[in-house]
Design a protein around this motif. Sequence first.
Motif, PDB file in Angstrom:
ATOM      1  N   ILE A  87       0.850  -1.196   0.000  1.00 35.65           N
ATOM      2  CA  ILE A  87       0.000   0.000   0.000  1.00 35.65           C
ATOM      3  C   ILE A  87       0.887   1.248   0.000  1.00 35.65           C
ATOM      4  O   ILE A  87       1.593   1.508   0.976  1.00 35.65           O
ATOM      5  CB  ILE A  87      -0.918   0.036   1.230  1.00 35.65           C
ATOM      6  N   PRO A  88       0.869   2.036  -1.062  1.00 34.76           N
ATOM      7  CA  PRO A  88       1.701   3.252  -1.107  1.00 34.76           C
ATOM      8  C   PRO A  88       1.081   4.387  -0.299  1.00 34.76           C
ATOM      9  O   PRO A  88      -0.109   4.349   0.056  1.00 34.76           O
ATOM     10  CB  PRO A  88       1.723   3.588  -2.604  1.00 34.76           C
ATOM     11  N   ASP A  89       1.877   5.383   0.007  1.00 32.58           N
ATOM     12  CA  ASP A  89       1.370   6.573   0.677  1.00 32.58           C
ATOM     13  C   ASP A  89       0.207   7.161  -0.114  1.00 32.58           C
ATOM     14  O   ASP A  89       0.210   7.154  -1.353  1.00 32.58           O
ATOM     15  CB  ASP A  89       2.482   7.629   0.796  1.00 32.58           C
ATOM     16  N   GLY A  90      -0.763   7.676   0.601  1.00 28.77           N
ATOM     17  CA  GLY A  90      -1.921   8.278  -0.039  1.00 28.77           C
ATOM     18  C   GLY A  90      -3.012   7.296  -0.386  1.00 28.77           C
ATOM     19  O   GLY A  90      -4.098   7.703  -0.810  1.00 28.77           O
ATOM     20  N   LYS A  91      -2.752   5.988  -0.197  1.00 35.28           N
ATOM     21  CA  LYS A  91      -3.723   4.942  -0.551  1.00 35.28           C
ATOM     22  C   LYS A  91      -4.081   4.061   0.639  1.00 35.28           C
ATOM     23  O   LYS A  91      -4.631   2.977   0.466  1.00 35.28           O
ATOM     24  CB  LYS A  91      -3.161   4.064  -1.677  1.00 35.28           C
ATOM     25  N   LEU A  92      -3.803   4.530   1.845  1.00 37.53           N
ATOM     26  CA  LEU A  92      -3.986   3.685   3.018  1.00 37.53           C
ATOM     27  C   LEU A  92      -5.452   3.351   3.275  1.00 37.53           C
ATOM     28  O   LEU A  92      -5.783   2.223   3.648  1.00 37.53           O
ATOM     29  CB  LEU A  92      -3.399   4.362   4.256  1.00 37.53           C
ATOM     30  N   CYS A  93      -6.327   4.322   3.086  1.00 36.60           N
ATOM     31  CA  CYS A  93      -7.735   4.094   3.434  1.00 36.60           C
ATOM     32  C   CYS A  93      -8.424   3.146   2.455  1.00 36.60           C
ATOM     33  O   CYS A  93      -9.337   2.417   2.833  1.00 36.60           O
ATOM     34  CB  CYS A  93      -8.485   5.415   3.503  1.00 36.60           C
ATOM     35  N   SER A  94      -7.986   3.150   1.202  1.00 38.85           N
ATOM     36  CA  SER A  94      -8.575   2.279   0.180  1.00 38.85           C
ATOM     37  C   SER A  94      -7.859   0.948   0.076  1.00 38.85           C
ATOM     38  O   SER A  94      -8.283   0.074  -0.688  1.00 38.85           O
ATOM     39  CB  SER A  94      -8.518   2.961  -1.188  1.00 38.85           C
ATOM     40  N   ALA A  95      -6.744   0.779   0.819  1.00 32.73           N
ATOM     41  CA  ALA A  95      -5.883  -0.395   0.687  1.00 32.73           C
ATOM     42  C   ALA A  95      -5.379  -0.522  -0.755  1.00 32.73           C
ATOM     43  O   ALA A  95      -5.161  -1.615  -1.258  1.00 32.73           O
ATOM     44  CB  ALA A  95      -6.591  -1.673   1.124  1.00 32.73           C
ATOM     45  N   ILE A 138      -3.049   5.764  15.370  1.00 32.81           N
ATOM     46  CA  ILE A 138      -3.644   7.084  15.231  1.00 32.81           C
ATOM     47  C   ILE A 138      -2.588   8.027  14.653  1.00 32.81           C
ATOM     48  O   ILE A 138      -1.383   7.799  14.818  1.00 32.81           O
ATOM     49  CB  ILE A 138      -4.170   7.614  16.588  1.00 32.81           C
ATOM     50  N   THR A 139      -3.053   9.041  13.979  1.00 34.75           N
ATOM     51  CA  THR A 139      -2.121  10.001  13.389  1.00 34.75           C
ATOM     52  C   THR A 139      -1.440  10.833  14.480  1.00 34.75           C
ATOM     53  O   THR A 139      -1.969  11.021  15.574  1.00 34.75           O
ATOM     54  CB  THR A 139      -2.855  10.931  12.410  1.00 34.75           C
ATOM     55  N   LYS A 140      -0.266  11.317  14.143  1.00 38.67           N
ATOM     56  CA  LYS A 140       0.539  12.104  15.080  1.00 38.67           C
ATOM     57  C   LYS A 140      -0.079  13.486  15.295  1.00 38.67           C
ATOM     58  O   LYS A 140      -0.829  13.993  14.451  1.00 38.67           O
ATOM     59  CB  LYS A 140       1.963  12.273  14.525  1.00 38.67           C
ATOM     60  N   GLN A 141       0.262  14.094  16.425  1.00 36.19           N
ATOM     61  CA  GLN A 141      -0.152  15.469  16.667  1.00 36.19           C
ATOM     62  C   GLN A 141       0.453  16.350  15.565  1.00 36.19           C
ATOM     63  O   GLN A 141       1.618  16.184  15.201  1.00 36.19           O
ATOM     64  CB  GLN A 141       0.332  15.942  18.039  1.00 36.19           C
ATOM     65  N   GLY A 142      -0.350  17.251  15.015  1.00 40.52           N
ATOM     66  CA  GLY A 142       0.104  18.082  13.908  1.00 40.52           C
ATOM     67  C   GLY A 142      -0.297  17.532  12.551  1.00 40.52           C
ATOM     68  O   GLY A 142      -0.012  18.145  11.524  1.00 40.52           O
ATOM     69  N   PHE A 143      -0.967  16.384  12.530  1.00 40.51           N
ATOM     70  CA  PHE A 143      -1.424  15.805  11.264  1.00 40.51           C
ATOM     71  C   PHE A 143      -2.339  16.779  10.527  1.00 40.51           C
ATOM     72  O   PHE A 143      -3.214  17.408  11.124  1.00 40.51           O
ATOM     73  CB  PHE A 143      -2.170  14.503  11.544  1.00 40.51           C
ATOM     74  N   ASP A 144      -2.146  16.889   9.224  1.00 36.93           N
ATOM     75  CA  ASP A 144      -2.949  17.772   8.376  1.00 36.93           C
ATOM     76  C   ASP A 144      -3.980  16.936   7.621  1.00 36.93           C
ATOM     77  O   ASP A 144      -3.627  16.224   6.671  1.00 36.93           O
ATOM     78  CB  ASP A 144      -2.053  18.519   7.390  1.00 36.93           C
ATOM     79  N   PRO A 145      -5.255  17.000   8.011  1.00 35.50           N
ATOM     80  CA  PRO A 145      -6.275  16.173   7.353  1.00 35.50           C
ATOM     81  C   PRO A 145      -6.591  16.594   5.923  1.00 35.50           C
ATOM     82  O   PRO A 145      -7.334  15.884   5.235  1.00 35.50           O
ATOM     83  CB  PRO A 145      -7.497  16.339   8.265  1.00 35.50           C
ATOM     84  N   THR A 146      -6.038  17.710   5.475  1.00 38.27           N
ATOM     85  CA  THR A 146      -6.260  18.130   4.082  1.00 38.27           C
ATOM     86  C   THR A 146      -5.208  17.540   3.142  1.00 38.27           C
ATOM     87  O   THR A 146      -5.216  17.831   1.952  1.00 38.27           O
ATOM     88  CB  THR A 146      -6.229  19.668   3.960  1.00 38.27           C
ATOM     89  N   LEU A 149      -3.250  10.690   3.512  1.00 35.89           N
ATOM     90  CA  LEU A 149      -2.638   9.980   4.634  1.00 35.89           C
ATOM     91  C   LEU A 149      -1.418   9.187   4.181  1.00 35.89           C
ATOM     92  O   LEU A 149      -1.493   8.399   3.233  1.00 35.89           O
ATOM     93  CB  LEU A 149      -3.667   9.046   5.272  1.00 35.89           C
ATOM     94  N   LYS A 150      -0.308   9.363   4.885  1.00 34.96           N
ATOM     95  CA  LYS A 150       0.931   8.639   4.611  1.00 34.96           C
ATOM     96  C   LYS A 150       1.259   7.746   5.810  1.00 34.96           C
ATOM     97  O   LYS A 150       0.816   7.992   6.936  1.00 34.96           O
ATOM     98  CB  LYS A 150       2.093   9.610   4.363  1.00 34.96           C
ATOM     99  N   TRP A 151       2.061   6.741   5.555  1.00 39.76           N
ATOM    100  CA  TRP A 151       2.481   5.855   6.640  1.00 39.76           C
ATOM    101  C   TRP A 151       3.210   6.634   7.723  1.00 39.76           C
ATOM    102  O   TRP A 151       3.061   6.350   8.916  1.00 39.76           O
ATOM    103  CB  TRP A 151       3.367   4.732   6.107  1.00 39.76           C
ATOM    104  N   SER A 152       4.000   7.627   7.323  1.00 36.05           N
ATOM    105  CA  SER A 152       4.765   8.411   8.294  1.00 36.05           C
ATOM    106  C   SER A 152       3.885   9.309   9.144  1.00 36.05           C
ATOM    107  O   SER A 152       4.334   9.843  10.167  1.00 36.05           O
ATOM    108  CB  SER A 152       5.821   9.251   7.567  1.00 36.05           C
ATOM    109  N   ASP A 153       2.606   9.488   8.759  1.00 36.71           N
ATOM    110  CA  ASP A 153       1.677  10.288   9.557  1.00 36.71           C
ATOM    111  C   ASP A 153       1.204   9.536  10.794  1.00 36.71           C
ATOM    112  O   ASP A 153       0.677  10.156  11.735  1.00 36.71           O
ATOM    113  CB  ASP A 153       0.447  10.679   8.723  1.00 36.71           C
ATOM    114  N   LEU A 154       1.358   8.220  10.788  1.00 31.19           N
ATOM    115  CA  LEU A 154       0.848   7.397  11.894  1.00 31.19           C
ATOM    116  C   LEU A 154       1.868   7.303  13.018  1.00 31.19           C
ATOM    117  O   LEU A 154       3.065   7.096  12.773  1.00 31.19           O
ATOM    118  CB  LEU A 154       0.508   5.991  11.398  1.00 31.19           C
ATOM    119  N   ASP A 155       1.389   7.451  14.240  1.00 34.28           N
ATOM    120  CA  ASP A 155       2.250   7.254  15.396  1.00 34.28           C
ATOM    121  C   ASP A 155       2.696   5.798  15.406  1.00 34.28           C
ATOM    122  O   ASP A 155       1.877   4.883  15.221  1.00 34.28           O
ATOM    123  CB  ASP A 155       1.477   7.578  16.673  1.00 34.28           C
ATOM    124  N   ALA A 156       3.985   5.571  15.616  1.00 35.12           N
ATOM    125  CA  ALA A 156       4.523   4.208  15.558  1.00 35.12           C
ATOM    126  C   ALA A 156       3.985   3.324  16.678  1.00 35.12           C
ATOM    127  O   ALA A 156       3.965   2.088  16.554  1.00 35.12           O
ATOM    128  CB  ALA A 156       6.045   4.245  15.621  1.00 35.12           C
TER     129      ALA A 156
END
Length: 285
Positions: A87-95, A138-146, A149-156
Amino acid sequence: MPSSYRRTAAAVTLSAAALIPLTPSVAGAHGAVFNPVSRVAACYAEGPETPKSQVCKDLVADSGTQPLYDWNEVNIANANGQHQVVIPDGKLCSANREKYRALDWARTDWPATAVGAGSFDFKVRVTAAHQGTMTVYITKQGFDPTQPLKWSDLDATPVATYATSRTATDGYYNFTGNLPARTGRHIVYKVWQRSDSPEAFYSCSDVTFGGTAAASAPSEAKIAAGAERSTVSHAGHGGDEQAPALSAETAQDSPSPLPLALAGAGALTAFGAGSLLLTRRRNAS
């Protein structure tokens, strides 16, 4: 070889091939997060034919109603734990499934669930229970919902991890996690990797910290009413749709009935040709 024999053998081959059912079987379906309600489940709850929110209206205009009727399918059959590879960045929700591409839209009007820091009770509605592990991020603090979604946006660090079994009480997995302190709109991302198969399931749920949003999950009546419009199965429990002895390796080695079908066609062809040759020899005698 006489031309008449070749023509007859070819006819036998075609007849044998005609006996092979190549129509794909109905896919097995598995579930979606109902608390906090996932994007696909929230839009299905509004009604595929009459969505209420603008984003759900736009989803239907873009992709039709079928992705909503198939709310419990968002999966990758051969993920095998390699989620960030497949799953590439930007395609997480659709798998990374074209069918569910609208779920990747980076918008702030997705139906959301109001949450707060601390203990949280997750609910996942399943139509087929499987052994495996459900990991929620869950996404990290400072996540921009506009932004997509990228893998790096998720808290490890996961907010919840749950070992799933082949049974689900009243069709639900219920487990408790712990949400960290956040502000504003965020995404809760679920990865459910089966241990009895390489298949995995994914979902995005929109949440707001300190808000009053109250997205609705589908009722059991709505689930039942839409089941006949679904292209995926609404029955079975983990392993029932395939023999429990089929491990992940077996599932990968034999993903399609086509090789078996071709082998069957070859056997029928050989039988027909052999029968024809025997008949010709008897007539000659």
